[in-house]
Structures are given as structure tokens and as C-alpha cells.
Design a protein around this motif. Structure first.
Motif, PDB file in Angstrom:
ATOM      1  N   LEU A 336      13.697  -2.540 -12.854  1.00 38.01           N
ATOM      2  CA  LEU A 336      12.658  -3.451 -13.325  1.00 38.01           C
ATOM      3  C   LEU A 336      13.261  -4.189 -14.514  1.00 38.01           C
ATOM      4  CD1 LEU A 336       9.584  -4.317 -13.383  1.00 38.01           C
ATOM      5  CD2 LEU A 336       9.258  -2.454 -15.023  1.00 38.01           C
ATOM      6  N   ILE A 337      13.422  -5.492 -14.360  1.00 38.24           N
ATOM      7  CA  ILE A 337      14.060  -6.281 -15.428  1.00 38.24           C
ATOM      8  C   ILE A 337      12.999  -6.762 -16.391  1.00 38.24           C
ATOM      9  CG2 ILE A 337      15.493  -8.285 -15.942  1.00 38.24           C
ATOM     10  CD1 ILE A 337      16.328  -8.278 -12.955  1.00 38.24           C
ATOM     11  N   GLU A 338      13.032  -6.292 -17.602  1.00 38.88           N
ATOM     12  CA  GLU A 338      12.026  -6.745 -18.568  1.00 38.88           C
ATOM     13  C   GLU A 338      12.561  -7.823 -19.491  1.00 38.88           C
ATOM     14  OE1 GLU A 338       9.128  -7.025 -18.515  1.00 38.88           O
ATOM     15  OE2 GLU A 338       8.804  -5.770 -16.776  1.00 38.88           O
ATOM     16  N   ASP A 339      11.707  -8.312 -20.376  1.00 38.98           N
ATOM     17  CA  ASP A 339      11.961  -9.628 -20.981  1.00 38.98           C
ATOM     18  C   ASP A 339      11.274  -9.799 -22.329  1.00 38.98           C
ATOM     19  OD1 ASP A 339      12.562 -12.450 -21.060  1.00 38.98           O
ATOM     20  OD2 ASP A 339      10.572 -12.865 -20.253  1.00 38.98           O
ATOM     21  N   GLN A 359      14.493   8.266 -24.257  1.00 35.30           N
ATOM     22  CA  GLN A 359      14.401   9.707 -24.485  1.00 35.30           C
ATOM     23  C   GLN A 359      13.057  10.257 -24.034  1.00 35.30           C
ATOM     24  OE1 GLN A 359      15.568  11.665 -28.026  1.00 35.30           O
ATOM     25  NE2 GLN A 359      17.512  11.705 -26.906  1.00 35.30           N
ATOM     26  N   HIS A 360      12.011   9.591 -24.456  1.00 42.17           N
ATOM     27  CA  HIS A 360      10.666  10.106 -24.245  1.00 42.17           C
ATOM     28  C   HIS A 360      10.306  10.185 -22.765  1.00 42.17           C
ATOM     29  CE1 HIS A 360       6.590  11.080 -25.572  1.00 42.17           C
ATOM     30  NE2 HIS A 360       6.157  10.315 -24.571  1.00 42.17           N
ATOM     31  N   TYR A 361      10.726   9.199 -21.990  1.00 44.44           N
ATOM     32  CA  TYR A 361      10.320   9.163 -20.583  1.00 44.44           C
ATOM     33  C   TYR A 361      11.432   9.613 -19.640  1.00 44.44           C
ATOM     34  CZ  TYR A 361       6.346   6.646 -22.427  1.00 44.44           C
ATOM     35  OH  TYR A 361       5.226   6.302 -23.150  1.00 44.44           O
ATOM     36  N   THR A 383      15.030   5.139  -9.006  1.00 48.35           N
ATOM     37  CA  THR A 383      15.234   5.410  -7.586  1.00 48.35           C
ATOM     38  C   THR A 383      13.872   5.271  -6.908  1.00 48.35           C
ATOM     39  OG1 THR A 383      16.831   7.059  -8.279  1.00 48.35           O
ATOM     40  CG2 THR A 383      16.172   7.090  -5.951  1.00 48.35           C
ATOM     41  N   PRO A 384      13.756   4.361  -5.948  1.00 51.30           N
ATOM     42  CA  PRO A 384      12.444   4.138  -5.343  1.00 51.30           C
ATOM     43  C   PRO A 384      11.966   5.365  -4.577  1.00 51.30           C
ATOM     44  CG  PRO A 384      14.028   2.446  -4.659  1.00 51.30           C
ATOM     45  CD  PRO A 384      14.799   3.510  -5.358  1.00 51.30           C
ATOM     46  N   ASP A 385      10.673   5.544  -4.556  1.00 55.35           N
ATOM     47  CA  ASP A 385      10.034   6.550  -3.720  1.00 55.35           C
ATOM     48  C   ASP A 385      10.199   6.107  -2.259  1.00 55.35           C
ATOM     49  OD1 ASP A 385       8.270   8.061  -2.225  1.00 55.35           O
ATOM     50  OD2 ASP A 385       6.738   8.110  -3.797  1.00 55.35           O
ATOM     51  N   ALA A 394       5.475   5.084 -11.290  1.00 52.19           N
ATOM     52  CA  ALA A 394       4.505   5.093 -12.393  1.00 52.19           C
ATOM     53  C   ALA A 394       5.169   5.364 -13.741  1.00 52.19           C
ATOM     54  CB  ALA A 394       3.414   6.122 -12.126  1.00 52.19           C
ATOM     55  N   VAL A 395       6.142   6.281 -13.765  1.00 54.12           N
ATOM     56  CA  VAL A 395       6.766   6.622 -15.050  1.00 54.12           C
ATOM     57  C   VAL A 395       7.497   5.423 -15.641  1.00 54.12           C
ATOM     58  CG1 VAL A 395       8.891   7.510 -13.988  1.00 54.12           C
ATOM     59  CG2 VAL A 395       8.214   8.325 -16.267  1.00 54.12           C
ATOM     60  N   VAL A 396       8.033   4.575 -14.770  1.00 52.74           N
ATOM     61  CA  VAL A 396       8.722   3.374 -15.264  1.00 52.74           C
ATOM     62  C   VAL A 396       7.718   2.417 -15.900  1.00 52.74           C
ATOM     63  CG1 VAL A 396      10.011   1.326 -14.559  1.00 52.74           C
ATOM     64  CG2 VAL A 396      10.669   3.571 -13.678  1.00 52.74           C
ATOM     65  N   TRP A 397       6.575   2.270 -15.268  1.00 56.71           N
ATOM     66  CA  TRP A 397       5.545   1.413 -15.864  1.00 56.71           C
ATOM     67  C   TRP A 397       5.031   1.987 -17.180  1.00 56.71           C
ATOM     68  CZ3 TRP A 397       5.663  -3.324 -15.282  1.00 56.71           C
ATOM     69  CH2 TRP A 397       5.810  -3.940 -14.034  1.00 56.71           C
ATOM     70  N   GLU A 398       4.938   3.340 -17.230  1.00 59.68           N
ATOM     71  CA  GLU A 398       4.502   3.947 -18.496  1.00 59.68           C
ATOM     72  C   GLU A 398       5.509   3.666 -19.606  1.00 59.68           C
ATOM     73  OE1 GLU A 398       3.743   8.140 -17.760  1.00 59.68           O
ATOM     74  OE2 GLU A 398       2.511   7.538 -16.026  1.00 59.68           O
TER      75      GLU A 398
END
Lengths: 461, 461
Positions: A336-339, A359-361, A383-385, A394-398
Motif C-alpha cells: 500500500l503506497i502512502e503519501d 514496531q507497534h504493528y 502478503t495478501p490473504d 486490516a492490520v495494514v489499514w490500522e
């Protein structure tokens, strides 16, 4: 929602073969470069070749209440041009003409589907260029650059799209064509709707033409330097020191250890020292050499190992590491490329936040930054489900949520140059506040009372 | 219209002595520098000193349906801040604080009432400046500069207000405060409402704060040159040749024969050759001397008599003629100061049009131009009718109408930097087209559904 075969039949009756219902084209219109795909394909792809084709499409869409998703080359990073079920994908990719180049007035009038790099190749024959240079410039369209308010590498010195557009021609939701802006350097007649269109991500109208503000090609040397630091924090502090020194590099990019290692791996180079991060800097114009030397001295004094050259080929080689970054990220798997973008002085603090979030996630976030203007691209590798291969876990979005809030706390913004699209809608009100969010959505309704233009993008209503 | 004593009583109950009903203050709020005056004074002048005072005023105005005209220093040239019968004049002139200067992030956060030149004096201690430099910079406010989308002398090289504002804090018609824009160099979250506020002339909200994009003071020499030509057409062609040569002067001003003669007269200098017109040019930055020499050579070859200096005091002397222009115009009597802008290549043709209009209507139109960016200020000199001393004679408006249409035909715009205000409303739809005019007016209604913000300005509804 109308009965879809009717809409396609209406389109076909007016536009004939420009209406493409092939499974391949409809499937391609589901996705952009964000990794997000619409669950189902759109009704059809209309390949507009002229303004009238866009107008005809919108008249039919308006009459039938059919949503329209405008697309250029589909290189967006926020899902803004992804078309799905019941929608018309309106491609302006074939509208590629350069209608005028005026060296006297330093402007060009172009259609929206021309690729940024192709336009610049064309302009270079006149000794001119259009400054916005998103990393996607070889594959993204000028219309898409305008619709997203694109940035790029050269922004701190040469500006973003907002600084480089004098006017736009826009087809409204009901098919009417209006011309916004002007051809003169100055112009304050009425509200600045041109600026409102820039970054409007398909919600206000379809950009079918643009009057671009050009620059003369910059004469003189181009110097390139790389500065390798033991850690990303030191590299970020180095870039802040360059900005504080008053030097104005044309490019100043930062690669953290993980992204640098990935790029070295991809290019088959000897791996860098673990933890090493790099700045890649270019200076240009009459003071290029003096500025590069001053920057080299400064960064060396801050503990960097510096390579500098005024040879263009050697400079290209040094910058190749930065330019390979997109491919390097892809070599690591899905991401997921953020900006996010922060005030330049907050860049070191933002890298601390990224380390904390990693670290946290328990996620890896290789990060590159347009350090000269405080715009970071953290890449959340995952790694995609196998059961939901198109979805970001979900953890990536968190983790991303945590990162966005950190950027806002530091006085920054959710998106420096990619836009909100589909993927960042849920944070929009956090940045704008409820009152401004509602005001913006109400402006969308003035342009598009029936809500047929790219519905659900940017605003979730 | 509500019963006016009630509104004043409500304002006073909340704002006490900030509510000024003295005849002098109310009378002063009727006019700006356009020469236009409202027929009657407003109900009161509210001298807001803090954001809450603006909010309180708007809450009362909103509750009572009372129109509010926001004012800064009252230096506008289009009647946009003139307050009349039944209106509240809301002055933000006392809100002059500089809340933050960040040299690292090249930004300042300021209140709207600070004078442009005073802000720049303050910033110079940091080695910084805010580039917009309207000719009124010694007397106009930053908030007014933003509300009109002001330009100035340095625009071709250093940009206009639109290029120099990162964000604005705005009090909406109902008193709510929203913060638009960002502190980072890049930012594309949602619609660009900051740009929409720039040049909105009091119709969308009250600007109570601004985050300004700063520049570092330009190091190096400043060279000044004047080039005197036998005719205005040759001077205009000279300026076009300078632009075409690729030189980028910081200032390039053109004075036609009538304005030059007036300035010489005012300054007590030996009169210039009849018909003579002048370019006043400044170059700065590392290439200042080389650029000035190249420009001098070019203009000499085009028949100009050229004086050039790299001495700052001598340069100030050469520019004094241009800087005295406003006073020189006033020495000629009453005048309507116009503000058309055309593509730079159309400057000679625009001067031909001015000559034609002068002949056709028997009026005198001394003209100065920001030649570097194609922005002209034709000054329609007239003798007021003793029976209607505040009114511009009909023949002057007819001549101006002809001139505006000529500018539009040449690809130009009605107003480069002064705005539409009251005086140019009737031509607005000619430039925008009916569809866009209606769209813009509908956007105003989203911000201000009850129509209490500066009603009748820009749009005649």
C-alpha cells in the motif's frame, strides 16, 4: 440505477465503436496502480476522441442517471479512477492533441489524454517544458495529473500542478462545456474555478482541455550528488539542513534503509551497509555547481559519505537508484503506497513515527520521501490473504491509520500528491473537520446535483 | 432589511466599544481607492481585534439578515469593500499580529489586517519575504491582497498571491470558523478551497488568518535599467522582445507617453521628448548583471535609449518615475483606473486598441503596464460632473466597455489584479459565459445561503 443494456445501447447509438464492452477493457477499467480493484467491471468503456464524445456520454449518463468514472492512463494511486458495477468508464486517453504551443506567452493548450513525458518531449523542441513531474510521468496523463493535483520530484523548486495550469475546459455533468481560467499571466475575474478543478478527482466535471503554464528549459549545468548516512534520521536531518542553508536543489529525494536495500537488490549492486539511508540531490541553473559543492560540504560535515558529479550520464546513474524505486517496491511483494506530507522541519519526527508504527504493528514500511518538500511515500508491504487477494489486510489499514494521524499531529496532510480517491475517504473529515467536509460536499452538489460524477470517490456520499 | 437600531444595539451589547457609529468612520467606510462611494454610509463599523469579534459580528448579522462588508485598509480599486445603507462594515484592520514565522518551513501565520510592507519589514529580519507586491504594498493589507487575489510588479518572476498562500482561516456567514489549506509544501486533501477564497472579494467568508508561503531574500546584485523609446508601440515590442529572449527580469514596467509626461511633471524633471515611452526594468539574483547587460544590448538594438546601473540608490532613482505613477495620475484629475490583462504577446496590439479607443471617444487614457506579465492599467482621466461628483461619466464607461471587449478579443481578461468588485460586475458574464457565471453564483450560495456577505459585489445578485 437504470437498466444497464439500455444505457449501453444509447451510448452505442450515438458513439458507435467508441463504446467498448469487451471483457478485457471493462476489466482493465476496474483498477489503477493503488492495488484496489472494483468488485465488478463497469458497463462499458467509452473511448472519447473529441470533446463532443465526452459531452454525448455525459448527456446520456445524465438522462439515465448513470454514474461516470473518468479515466486517463489509470496510473492513480488512490483508486480514484476505478470503475465498477453499473458505471460508465469514460476514457479520455485518446484525446492526445497538442492544440497550441506559444513560446511568446509560455503556454500550451493540450487535450487531457497526452502523456506527461510525451508532452515534454514535444515541448523540448521549443526549448520549453511543463514543470510538474510526478514519478509516473512516463505513463501518466496531463489530465490525470490535473485531476489529482499531482506533485513530483521537482516541486520544491518548480512547483506543483496547481502552479502550472492557467485554465481548463470542463464538461459538466449535464454535458455543457465551460472554459475556466485565462491565457494571461494574471487574471482574477470571478472565483478561481480552475484551481477548484485541480485535484477534484473527477467529482466536479470532466477536464477535456487545459491551458498550461510553461517554463523555459533551464540553461546551465545539472549537478547530481548522493549522500549516504548511517541512519534514516540522520538523512532526514541532512535534508532539513540543506533546506535551512538556503540552497534550492531541483530534486532532493530520501530513501530509507529498507527501500535502499530493495533498490540495490533489484539493480544487482553490492548491498549497502545495513541501516544506511541515502539522499539523492540535483541542482540546476546558473548556480548549480556552487550549490552542489556547498551541499556536499554541508552533508559531509554532518557525517554523510558524498558522491558528486556534474556529468549528466554519471548523474543519471546516481539517480537510477531513486528512479528504480517503484520497481524495487514491487519486488518486495504487494504494498500500500502512502503519501503523507508534513512541514519540512517535521521530516525527522515523521520518520520516528514510521519506525514506531513499524514496531507497534509488526509491519515493514520502506519509505521514500520527496525530502525537499516534506512529502513521504511509506510503502506498507504485505502478503495478501489468498481468500481476498484484492484487499489490503486490516492490520495494514490500522497501521496506516496510526501513521495518518501522526502526520496530522505534525501539521501535515493525508495526501501530498496522490489524492483521496477511494482509499482515504474515511480520513478526509479528520483533516478537514466536519464543517469543511460538508461545505466541500455541498460544492460538489452544485456541479453535479444528481451525483453521477465519480460517486463515492473522495467523499463517501 | 431588519430594523437597523436593533442590529447596532445587538452588536454593541456583545462588542461594546468595538462598534463605531461615528459619522467619520461610517463615511470613510463608504469608499475605497476606486473613486466610487456608496450613496449612504453603513450602519456601523465594527473594529474586530480578534477572531471571536468577527464570529460574533457574523452571528448577529446572520440572525438578523444584515449584510456585512469586510474591509481592510480600504485601498481596493473596484469598490469591493465599499459599505452602504443597512450594511455592517466589518474592519479587520486591527488584526495585525504575526503569529508565527518559520524559516525552516518558509511560512508565516498572520492576521489579515497587517500591512503588506509592514509584514515584509518584519520578515526581513529572518532573511525572508512574502513575494506579492501590489503597487499599494505600503498601504494595503495582506487580507485585502488575498481577498482580491492581488498581483503587483514582481509577478512574472515571483508569482501572484495565488502562488503564495498555503492556507486561510475563514469565518463563514453564520459565524463558524474553518481552517482551509495546509502547512506543508504539498497537499491535495479534498477540494482546494484556499484557492477559491483567494480573489473571492468578501463573498464567501471573512479571512481571519493566513498561512503564507515565504521566500528567502534574493542574494546578489539588483540591476536597474530604463529604456526610452520614441513610441509606446516600440516600447511594448521591446518588452515582448525581452520576454522572448528568455531573460527573466524581476520587474518590467511600461509607461506610455502621457503617463511618463505626467510623472516627469510631478517630479519637476525636464520633460521627455513628446511621444516618448519608457520601460523600467530590474534584474536580480546570481545572473542579475549578465541579464541586465543582455537586455540593454537587445533594447539598444531595437532603438531605445538605455540607462543601466547596478547601484541600488541610482536604481531607486530610475524607478522613482514608475513609483510616482499613482500620484502622477492624481495630478491629472479624477480617473478611472482600469486593469485589463492580456497574453504578453498581445501587449503591442492592446496599446493599439487603447489608442483607437482614445480617438474614438475623445478621452485621454494614460497607461502603465506590468509589461512582464501583460497586465495594463489604463487610466481614464475625466472631469466629474458637478451635479454628480462621485460618478464616472457615461462616455468614460462606454470607452472602458470598448476597451474591455478588446482585451477579451485578444485572449485577455477584465481584471488582472484589482478584482470585479462593484465596478465591473456588468462585464463578468461576458468573460465567464452565462453557464459559468451561474455556476459561480451558485457556489457563493453554498457558502452564504442567506446572501449576507458583501451582497451585490462581483455578482449583481
Amino acid at each position: 440505477m437504470t437498466d444497464s443494456p439500455d444505457v449501453v445501447a444509447l451510448l452505442r447509438a450515438e458513439l458507435g465503436d467508441l463504446v467498448d464492452t469487451s471483457p478485457e477493457s471493462r476489466d482493465a477499467a476496474r483498477a489503477d496502480k493503488s492495488g484496489h480493484r472494483a468488485a465488478e467491471p463497469p458497463l462499458a468503456v467509452v473511448h472519447a476522441e473529441r470533446v463532443e464524445h465526452v459531452q454525448a456520454t455525459l448527456r446520456i449518463a445524465s438522462a439515465t442517471g448513470t454514474p461516470v468514472v473518468t479515466r486517463g492512463a489509470g496510473t492513480g494511486c488512490a483508486g480514484g479512477a476505478n470503475a465498477g458495477r453499473g458505471e460508465i468508464a469514460l476514457s479520455v486517453r485518446r484525446m492526445t492533441r497538442v492544440l497550441e504551443v506559444s513560446p511568446e506567452d509560455l503556454l500550451a493548450v493540450v487535450e487531457p489524454g497526452i502523456i506527461n513525458a510525451e508532452l515534454n518531449d514535444h515541448l523540448s523542441a521549443y526549448g520549453l517544458w511543463w514543470a510538474p513531474d510526478p514519478a509516473s510521468r512516463a505513463v501518466s496523463t496531463v489530465g490525470g495529473n490535473i485531476a489529482t493535483g499531482a506533485g513530483g520530484l521537482l516541486c520544491a523548486k518548480y512547483g506543483v500542478v496547481r502552479d502550472a495550469v492557467l485554465g481548463v475546459d470542463v464538461v459538466l455533468a449535464d454535458g455543457r462545456l465551460i472554459r475556466m481560467g485565462h491565457r494571461s499571466v494574471k487574471g482574477v475575474t470571478g472565483l478561481d474555478l480552475t484551481s477548484l478543478m485541480i485535484g477534484s478527482e473527477g467529482r466536479l466535471g470532466v477536464i477535456v482541455g487545459a491551458t498550461l503554464k510553461l517554463r523555459r528549459l533551464v540553461p546551465g549545468d545539472v549537478c547530481t550528488l548522493t549522500a549516504t548516512f548511517p541512519s534514516v534520521r540522520e538523512a532526514a536531518a541532512g535534508s532539513a539542513a540543506v533546506t535551512a542553508s538556503g540552497a534550492q536543489p531541483s530534486i532532493m529525494e530520501l530513501m530509507d534503509a529498507a527501500s535502499l536495500a530493495a533498490a540495490y537488490g533489484l539493480l544487482g549492486l553490492v548491498p549497502p551497509t545495513p541501516g544506511a539511508s541515502q539522499l539523492a540531490i540535483q541542482t540546476d541553473g546558473p548556480a548549480a555547481v556552487a550549490e552542489a559543492e556547498a551541499i556536499a560540504t554541508l552533508l559531509t560535515s554532518l557525517g554523510a559519505s558524498v558522491a558528486v558529479t556534474s556529468d549528466r550520464a554519471e548523474g543519471d546513474r546516481l539517480l537510477a537508484i531513486r528512479r528504480s524505486m517503484h520497481a524495487a517496491m514491487e519486488s518486495l511483494g504487494r504494498s500500500l503506497i502512502e503519501d503523507v506530507s508534513v512541514p519540512r522541519s517535521a521530516l525527522p519526527a515523521m520518520f520516528d513515527e514510521i519506525a514506531r508504527v513499524e514496531q507497534h504493528y509488526g509491519v515493514t514500511i520502506p519509505t521514500i520521501a520527496h525530502a525537499g518538500d516534506g512529502n513521504l511515500h511509506p510503502n506498507f508491504v504485505f502478503t495478501p490473504d489468498p481468500d481476498a487477494p484484492d484487499e489490503v489486510p486490516a492490520v495494514v489499514w490500522e497501521a496506516a491509520d496510526d501513521l495518518f494521524r501522526a502526520a496530522l499531529r505534525l501539521g501535515g496532510t493525508l495526501t501530498g500528491e496522490h489524492g483521496i480517491g477511494l482509499l482515504k475517504r474515511r480520513w478526509l473529515a479528520d483533516e478537514l473537520g466536519e464543517d469543511q467536509w460538508r461545505l466541500q460536499r455541498d460544492i460538489v452538489r452544485v456541479f453535479d446535483p444528481r451525483g453521477i460524477l465519480n460517486p463515492g470517490k473522495v467523499f463517501d456520499t
